[in-house]
Design an enzyme around this catalytic site. Sequence first.
Site, PDB file in Angstrom:
ATOM      1  N   ASP A 164      -7.087   8.335 111.344  1.00 11.89           N
ATOM      2  CA  ASP A 164      -6.819   7.388 112.435  1.00 11.89           C
ATOM      3  C   ASP A 164      -6.182   6.091 111.935  1.00 11.89           C
ATOM      4  OD1 ASP A 164      -8.155   9.407 113.669  1.00 11.89           O
ATOM      5  OD2 ASP A 164      -9.563   8.144 114.748  1.00 11.89           O
ATOM      6  N   ASP A 186      -4.978  12.745 112.782  1.00 13.32           N
ATOM      7  CA  ASP A 186      -4.713  11.957 113.995  1.00 13.32           C
ATOM      8  C   ASP A 186      -4.275  10.542 113.664  1.00 13.32           C
ATOM      9  OD1 ASP A 186      -5.631  14.253 115.202  1.00 13.32           O
ATOM     10  OD2 ASP A 186      -7.587  13.433 115.718  1.00 13.32           O
TER      11      ASP A 186
END
Length: 324
Positions: A164, A186
């Site tokens: 992230d 991600d």
Amino acid sequence: MLRRMIHGLGALVVVPAILVGVAGTASEAATTLTVASDGTATYRTVQAAVNAVPANNASRVTITIKAGTYRESVIIPSNKPYITLEGLGSSAAATVIVNNKPASTAGTTGSATVYVQAKEFYGKNLTFSNDYDEAANGSSQALALALYGDRARLGNVRVIADQDTLLIYNSARAYVWSSYIEGTVDFIYGNGSAVFYACQIYEKRSTGGYLTAANTPATQTYGFLIYKSTITGATSNVTYLGRPWGAAGQVTVRESSLSATIKIAQPWTDMSGNAWQNARFYEYKNTGAGATINSNRAQLTDAQAASYTPQKYLAGTDGWNPAG
């Protein structure tokens, strides 16, 4: 990836000046504050300089940062718009803002090395990093940069973490050009609209991962556009272009170079009960060993591609056009 607790270096492509998006905002360099960790500037930390910016400032404040490593967390509050953070080193790698907070202890935005709540942020010629090591310390979100303020710009920056890396949230818009983004899982994600132009995007984990996790609302036409960029990774056929954090997640990858790291047969996958087939995932005229056309890779037609440009992604209701 923990889904999702939202609480409140190769050469880079040179982009012509017309594309840096400096027009139509508050006056550039109306005020300049200086930072140097060695004490040769007015402030020793980036946060101290941010704290010195008057609340509700209406003009551009440029904070110049001497080359070096600044281990700190920086928050730019919503009442301090028009802030520029500019590294003074010979490259983006020379000026580094870094911390190592994981979301498992600090929360999602609390883990962000730099958390931008204000609109009209501009980061240039520096590195945002979170060096929390998942392999050594356990899986956790650990953000390098969280953008919650609208109309953000990042030019010639490096954004580096594991999980992230870069969050674009609060329906913010961001224009990122000539920059390097690295992560594992991600590492470009959120519900905002963002364009990544002439960027290098690198999957650092040998077992691969997911580049994007879009949570684009169904009522929002545009999510993430990766445009004329280069995607590479540590190993071949292990990296997904993305997965839908939200059921209507929207990502377009167009006219980009995809290396062999991309899972060529199916570069999109499911997430949190959301089927990738129901998301809005598109490609257009990509090249490289990781590019192909098959039934798992929806391609835009030339006519459709005209509606998936940087200008369309960022226009919003105010006509913002940092891409020129």
